[in-house]
Write a protein that holds these residues in place. Structure first.
Motif, short mmCIF file in Angstrom:
data_model
loop_
_atom_site.label_atom_id
_atom_site.label_comp_id
_atom_site.label_asym_id
_atom_site.label_seq_id
_atom_site.Cartn_x
_atom_site.Cartn_y
_atom_site.Cartn_z
N ALA A 134 0.84 -1.20 0.00
CA ALA A 134 0.00 0.00 0.00
C ALA A 134 0.87 1.25 0.00
CB ALA A 134 -0.93 -0.01 1.21
N LEU A 135 1.88 1.25 0.84
CA LEU A 135 2.80 2.39 0.90
C LEU A 135 3.61 2.50 -0.39
CD1 LEU A 135 4.08 2.02 4.59
CD2 LEU A 135 2.44 3.70 3.69
N THR A 136 4.03 1.37 -0.91
CA THR A 136 4.79 1.36 -2.17
C THR A 136 3.97 1.95 -3.31
OG1 THR A 136 6.02 -0.62 -1.50
CG2 THR A 136 5.97 -0.11 -3.85
N VAL B 278 -6.04 0.39 -17.73
CA VAL B 278 -6.17 0.78 -16.32
C VAL B 278 -7.52 0.36 -15.76
CG1 VAL B 278 -6.32 2.75 -14.75
CG2 VAL B 278 -4.52 2.67 -16.49
N ILE B 279 -8.59 0.61 -16.50
CA ILE B 279 -9.92 0.24 -16.04
C ILE B 279 -10.03 -1.27 -15.85
CG2 ILE B 279 -12.37 0.16 -16.67
CD1 ILE B 279 -11.99 2.86 -18.05
N SER B 280 -9.43 -2.03 -16.76
CA SER B 280 -9.48 -3.49 -16.67
C SER B 280 -8.71 -4.00 -15.46
CB SER B 280 -8.91 -4.12 -17.95
OG SER B 280 -9.67 -3.73 -19.07
N GLN B 281 -7.55 -3.41 -15.17
CA GLN B 281 -6.77 -3.80 -13.99
C GLN B 281 -7.55 -3.50 -12.71
OE1 GLN B 281 -3.98 -5.37 -13.57
NE2 GLN B 281 -2.64 -5.09 -15.32
N ALA B 282 -8.20 -2.35 -12.68
CA ALA B 282 -8.99 -1.99 -11.50
C ALA B 282 -10.14 -2.97 -11.31
CB ALA B 282 -9.53 -0.56 -11.65
N LEU B 283 -10.80 -3.33 -12.40
CA LEU B 283 -11.90 -4.29 -12.33
C LEU B 283 -11.42 -5.64 -11.80
CD1 LEU B 283 -14.81 -5.16 -12.96
CD2 LEU B 283 -14.06 -5.67 -15.30
N SER B 284 -10.26 -6.09 -12.29
CA SER B 284 -9.71 -7.37 -11.86
C SER B 284 -9.43 -7.37 -10.37
CB SER B 284 -8.43 -7.66 -12.66
OG SER B 284 -7.99 -8.97 -12.42
N PHE B 285 -8.84 -6.29 -9.86
CA PHE B 285 -8.55 -6.20 -8.43
C PHE B 285 -9.82 -6.18 -7.59
CE2 PHE B 285 -8.34 -3.12 -4.86
CZ PHE B 285 -7.68 -3.94 -3.96
N LEU B 286 -10.81 -5.41 -8.02
CA LEU B 286 -12.05 -5.31 -7.25
C LEU B 286 -12.79 -6.65 -7.20
CD1 LEU B 286 -13.34 -1.82 -8.48
CD2 LEU B 286 -12.35 -2.39 -6.25
N LEU B 287 -12.75 -7.38 -8.28
CA LEU B 287 -13.38 -8.71 -8.29
C LEU B 287 -12.68 -9.64 -7.30
CD1 LEU B 287 -13.95 -9.25 -12.12
CD2 LEU B 287 -15.72 -8.98 -10.38
N ALA B 288 -11.34 -9.61 -7.32
CA ALA B 288 -10.57 -10.46 -6.40
C ALA B 288 -10.84 -10.07 -4.95
CB ALA B 288 -9.08 -10.36 -6.72
N PRO C 132 -1.53 2.22 -8.77
CA PRO C 132 -2.09 1.54 -7.59
C PRO C 132 -2.94 0.32 -7.95
CG PRO C 132 -2.30 3.91 -7.35
CD PRO C 132 -1.83 3.66 -8.75
N CYS C 133 -3.65 0.38 -9.06
CA CYS C 133 -4.46 -0.76 -9.50
C CYS C 133 -3.58 -1.94 -9.88
CB CYS C 133 -5.34 -0.36 -10.68
SG CYS C 133 -6.52 0.96 -10.34
N ILE C 134 -2.46 -1.64 -10.58
CA ILE C 134 -1.55 -2.70 -11.00
C ILE C 134 -0.91 -3.37 -9.79
CG2 ILE C 134 0.57 -3.18 -12.29
CD1 ILE C 134 -0.14 -0.82 -14.11
N ILE C 135 -0.48 -2.56 -8.81
CA ILE C 135 0.13 -3.11 -7.60
C ILE C 135 -0.87 -3.93 -6.81
CG2 ILE C 135 1.10 -2.52 -5.34
CD1 ILE C 135 2.55 -0.21 -6.65
#
Length: 456
Positions: A112-114, A210-220, A155-158
């Motif tokens: 999170a800090l990174t 970017v939107i796709s990465q954010a979607l992937s994280f939110l689903l997980a 942040p979404c990628i991380i």
């Protein structure tokens, strides 16, 4: 001391990789991993494919340059997250539930800090990076829009890659496949909409990613919260210096190693960009294709790390070694097959991304020599994964740095100077570098064997 408290979902998520045939475990873990990586790379290639259908060489070059920078940052993030995967794998192998919780909690804090610091810094470095890469003037505006949009999405990628590391560290490579599949479909649809009807060019490709990465994280994240897939307590999120250091000690050398490898690719990009937009577009297309083919050796690296770390935690060094031999064999066979195919069909493959005959000719020459890297990399990638699992990530780092400094960069520079009209000689820099790195890794493996570190 290990605790015996268990979440009812632990057994569903934690996969025991310390029993059963080594080859079968490797395939069971690596195939979902490979499928996830395939989908992620496929929708990355879709950016270039759709851009080429609606735009010219300038936009293609912009996406190629910008995506190469983002690929470098992504592999560094994945490398750093390997610290979580390996330490979690060892805790799972030792069946230490308390340690599992500590690794998960401290990983959340650290990354999170990174993410915050990385975004603040990289947004300000967008233009300097493009100038450093000698981005052609006719491409600069599009490349700036693409890269800035992606930097804001760091942040979404991380977040996504850390969640994936948590799953894979517990032996589960199948669950992330579901999330990335949905995100991949979304990226393809958004690419066509943003680049086609909206005419957003390179920036549209970046926004879709970017939107796709954010979607992937939110689903997980939603799945983790709803199904309670991670058995952690509030106390596990208390920062622990020893756990943090363990995560960084494993992940940082891998991160730096990947950074050096990608820097070598960026230096090659600088060399090529100075040759003009045609060669820049040709190399950009081939780099995308190679990143796709490299999914197999990359999957072997991560799979060996995850499987060997569990077996190291359980004290089964013989199983770790069998996993390593299987990984090298699988990856080498794949490398030989694709090398033969590319020698025959290079022009047809490059032509999928552009109709410019000059780009196709130059790209095919570069592809035919570069593709040999898929074979040679199978050995040092697999051994690098093994080194990481046994807390010798510095060995992998050493082999790659020597390869870059002594072979890759000098070879690319010499090829460009000695053969200004062809990219074929430049393409040999990468496979020669991988061959050198594989030899160094083999020497280091023998060193560990003689010391008794990895002897069954």
């Amino acid at each position: 001391m290990a605790t015996t408290e268990r979440n009812p979902y632990d057994d569903a998520m934690q996969q025991d990789l310390t029993t059963g045939p080594a080859g079968r475990n490797l395939l069971r873990f690596s195939i979902p991993y490979l499928a996830s990586s395939f989908l992620q790379t496929f929708y990355g290639m879709t950016d270039l494919f759709v851009t080429g259908k609606f735009n010219g060489a300038e936009a293609i070059s912009a996406v190629a340059i910008g995506s190469q920078v983002m690929h470098m940052l992504t592999v560094m993030i994945v490398g750093l997250a390997m610290g979580t995967t390996v330490n979690l794998g060892k805790a799972v192998g030792a069946k230490d539930q308390h340690r599992i919780g500590q690794v998960i909690g401290n990983s959340v804090w650290f990354f999170a800090l990174t993410g915050i610091f990385a975004t603040l810094i990289l947004v300000r470095l967008t233009d300097p990076i493009l100038y450093l890469l000698s981005t052609p003037s006719e491409t600069f505006t599009e490349a700036h829009a693409y890269l800035l949009t992606c930097m804001l999405g760091i942040p979404c990628i991380i977040a996504y890659n850390v969640v994936v590391a948590l799953f894979r560290g517990q032996g589960d490579s199948r669950t992330p496949l579901f999330f990335i599949a949905i995100a991949g479909v979304a990226n393809i649809l958004l690419d066509w909409y943003f680049i086609g009807p909206l005419g957003m060019g390179a920036q549209g490709a970046a926004l879709a990613t970017v939107i796709s990465q954010a979607l992937s994280f939110l689903l997980a994240l939603a799945a983790i919260l709803k199904m309670k897939l991670l058995s952690v307590k509030v106390s596990d999120f208390r920062p622990d210096g020893k756990t943090m250091r363990a995560i960084v000690a494993t992940g940082l050398p891998i991160c730096l190693q990947d950074a050096f490898v990608q820097v070598s690719f960026l230096l090659i990009t600088i060399i090529v960009n100075r040759r003009g937009v045609i060669d820049a577009a040709a190399v950009g297309i081939v780099e995308k294709l190679i990143s796709f083919l490299f999914l197999v050796p990359s999957a072997m690296l991560s799979s060996v790390s995850a499987i060997a770390s569990q077996n190291a935690g359980a004290g089964h060094n013989d199983r770790s070694l069998r996993t390593l031999w299987c990984a090298m064999a699988f990856s080498a066979i794949f490398g030989l097959v694709v090398t033969v195919i590319v020698q025959v069909a290079a022009e047809s493959i490059v032509a999928l991304f552009t109709t410019d005959s000059r780009v196709i000719t130059q790209g095919a020459d570069y592809f035919r020599s570069y593709v040999f890297d898929c074979f040679f990399a199978s050995f040092h990638f697999s051994m690098s994964g093994f080194f990481c699992a046994y807390e010798h990530a510095d060995y992998s780092f050493l082999s790659n740095v020597l390869s870059i400094v002594l072979v890759r960069i000098p070879g690319a520079w010499w090829g460009s100077i000695a053969f200004p009209n062809s990219l074929w000689p430049m393409g040999w820099a990468a496979p020669c570098g991988s061959l050198f790195s594989s030899i160094v890794c083999a020497i280091l493996m023998r060193h560990l064997w003689k010391r008794g570190t990895i002897r069954p």
